[in-house]
Motif scaffolding. Sequence first.
Motif, PDB file in Angstrom:
ATOM      1  N   GLY A 118       0.794  -1.577   0.110  1.00  0.00           N
ATOM      2  CA  GLY A 118       0.176  -0.155   0.046  1.00  0.00           C
ATOM      3  C   GLY A 118       0.926   1.335   0.017  1.00  0.00           C
ATOM      4  N   ARG A 119       2.241   1.096   0.428  1.00  0.00           N
ATOM      5  CA  ARG A 119       3.152   2.776   0.383  1.00  0.00           C
ATOM      6  C   ARG A 119       3.552   3.046  -0.706  1.00  0.00           C
ATOM      7  NH1 ARG A 119       3.464   0.895   6.076  1.00  0.00           N
ATOM      8  NH2 ARG A 119       5.233  -0.862   5.953  1.00  0.00           N
ATOM      9  N   LEU A 120       3.736   1.473  -1.218  1.00  0.00           N
ATOM     10  CA  LEU A 120       4.444   2.153  -2.626  1.00  0.00           C
ATOM     11  C   LEU A 120       3.029   2.104  -3.436  1.00  0.00           C
ATOM     12  CD1 LEU A 120       6.393  -2.124  -3.517  1.00  0.00           C
ATOM     13  CD2 LEU A 120       7.054   0.911  -2.608  1.00  0.00           C
ATOM     14  N   LEU A 121       1.951   1.590  -3.588  1.00  0.00           N
ATOM     15  CA  LEU A 121       0.599   2.383  -4.113  1.00  0.00           C
ATOM     16  C   LEU A 121       0.082   3.936  -3.517  1.00  0.00           C
ATOM     17  CD1 LEU A 121      -1.534  -0.623  -3.645  1.00  0.00           C
ATOM     18  CD2 LEU A 121      -0.455  -0.192  -5.731  1.00  0.00           C
ATOM     19  N   ASP A 122       0.423   4.240  -2.739  1.00  0.00           N
ATOM     20  CA  ASP A 122       0.206   5.088  -2.073  1.00  0.00           C
ATOM     21  C   ASP A 122       1.513   6.519  -2.952  1.00  0.00           C
ATOM     22  OD1 ASP A 122      -1.418   7.379  -1.303  1.00  0.00           O
ATOM     23  OD2 ASP A 122      -0.566   6.747   1.087  1.00  0.00           O
ATOM     24  N   ALA A 123       2.480   5.654  -2.736  1.00  0.00           N
ATOM     25  CA  ALA A 123       3.566   6.934  -3.454  1.00  0.00           C
ATOM     26  C   ALA A 123       3.463   6.937  -5.193  1.00  0.00           C
ATOM     27  CB  ALA A 123       5.834   6.505  -3.029  1.00  0.00           C
ATOM     28  N   GLY A 124       2.428   6.092  -5.418  1.00  0.00           N
ATOM     29  CA  GLY A 124       3.103   5.760  -7.462  1.00  0.00           C
ATOM     30  C   GLY A 124       4.081   4.883  -7.985  1.00  0.00           C
ATOM     31  N   THR A 125       4.650   4.373  -6.707  1.00  0.00           N
ATOM     32  CA  THR A 125       5.669   3.329  -7.882  1.00  0.00           C
ATOM     33  C   THR A 125       5.455   1.709  -8.370  1.00  0.00           C
ATOM     34  OG1 THR A 125       7.002   4.134  -5.273  1.00  0.00           O
ATOM     35  CG2 THR A 125       7.941   2.472  -6.227  1.00  0.00           C
ATOM     36  N   VAL A 126       4.585   2.193  -7.504  1.00  0.00           N
ATOM     37  CA  VAL A 126       3.623   0.361  -8.425  1.00  0.00           C
ATOM     38  C   VAL A 126       2.053   1.076  -8.339  1.00  0.00           C
ATOM     39  CG1 VAL A 126       2.761  -1.888  -7.469  1.00  0.00           C
ATOM     40  CG2 VAL A 126       5.033  -1.274  -7.056  1.00  0.00           C
ATOM     41  N   ARG A 127       1.353   0.723  -9.585  1.00  0.00           N
ATOM     42  CA  ARG A 127       0.099   1.118  -9.563  1.00  0.00           C
ATOM     43  C   ARG A 127      -0.253  -0.209 -10.393  1.00  0.00           C
ATOM     44  NH1 ARG A 127      -0.899   2.274 -15.285  1.00  0.00           N
ATOM     45  NH2 ARG A 127       0.821   2.590 -16.636  1.00  0.00           N
ATOM     46  N   VAL A 128      -1.602   0.082 -10.008  1.00  0.00           N
ATOM     47  CA  VAL A 128      -2.652  -0.766 -10.537  1.00  0.00           C
ATOM     48  C   VAL A 128      -3.521  -0.396 -11.791  1.00  0.00           C
ATOM     49  CG1 VAL A 128      -4.826  -2.209  -9.591  1.00  0.00           C
ATOM     50  CG2 VAL A 128      -3.493  -1.257  -8.104  1.00  0.00           C
TER      51      VAL A 128
END
Length: 335
Positions: A293-303
Amino acid sequence: MPTHTMRAIRLHEHGGPEVLRYDEVPIPEPGPGEVLVRVHAVGVNPPDWYLRGGLNRMPGSESTVSLPVIPGTDVSGVVEAVAADVDGLAVGDEVFGLLRFPSFDGSAYAEYVAAPAADLARKPAGIDHVHAAGAPMAGLTAWQFLIELGHDHPSPFQAAPHRPTALDAGTTVLVNGAAGGVGHFAVQLAKWKGARVIAVASGAHEAFLRGLGADQFIDYTKSRPEDLVHDLDLVLDTVGGPHSSRFLHTLKRGGAQFPVFPGDFDEEETAKLGVTVSVTQVRSNGAQLAELGRLLDAGTVRVAVDGTFPLAEARAAHERAARGHIQGKIVLTVA
């Protein structure tokens, strides 16, 4: 409190997408260690159609399905009620999670779900419920194969514990089926670790995968990846099946192949090549999901979301899944 009934998709029999029925059922009561979640979106995953098609017990699970059953494991929503023994979550919190996996007891295709608090993480504020619902199973599968297993449960598929390969700037990873749910997370997580990533998919997905950071793209409809690459450290094969072993020859000695769906491998051949084949089974894990979730929040990983369907149209979502060539995830929306 809400009214005492809700709408949910249920199976009364096994079969094709047409057996998915939109029913009125009681709202579940959260048990010890659980919260009641008002569902906003639900991820669609392969176990949902395995269950629909007739699989009634998940490998690695003791529980057998009795019909009617509400399918689904991946949710994003808002906490509506909290069992007395749950700390750390409160009414109104936005959460997402993979529920009770490996089992078919997730019951996610519904307006409300009773969810183990340990399976949930706070929804990243930077993404909406639709994208959050696409993350749990596929994202945790990629995480547990590539980053950290995070548990010591034996796999139903092999005796030895799965050990992820250390990924850094010196490693090259090939992801087969890179545009799908697990694949597109795997590409991004390997890049996050600094690895060089080769993505294999059909040509329609090239721009998408290069946009996620793939260093090299191979269109399997035009060429055979096993003829083009060699000296790889890791192959993550999200397709698996009987032809998976063709990738063994692309590995360097000491390399590894991780088939997400177990394939057919010859132990003598892997020993001769000096490579490892290893699988695991994704398990619910709120703590790992919080890290993702932290990576998703940062935009490092996206869905990536292939498409959305209202909960009532789960049949159409399953028909879309059956056509294949999905880019990212299919998600059900709940008003």
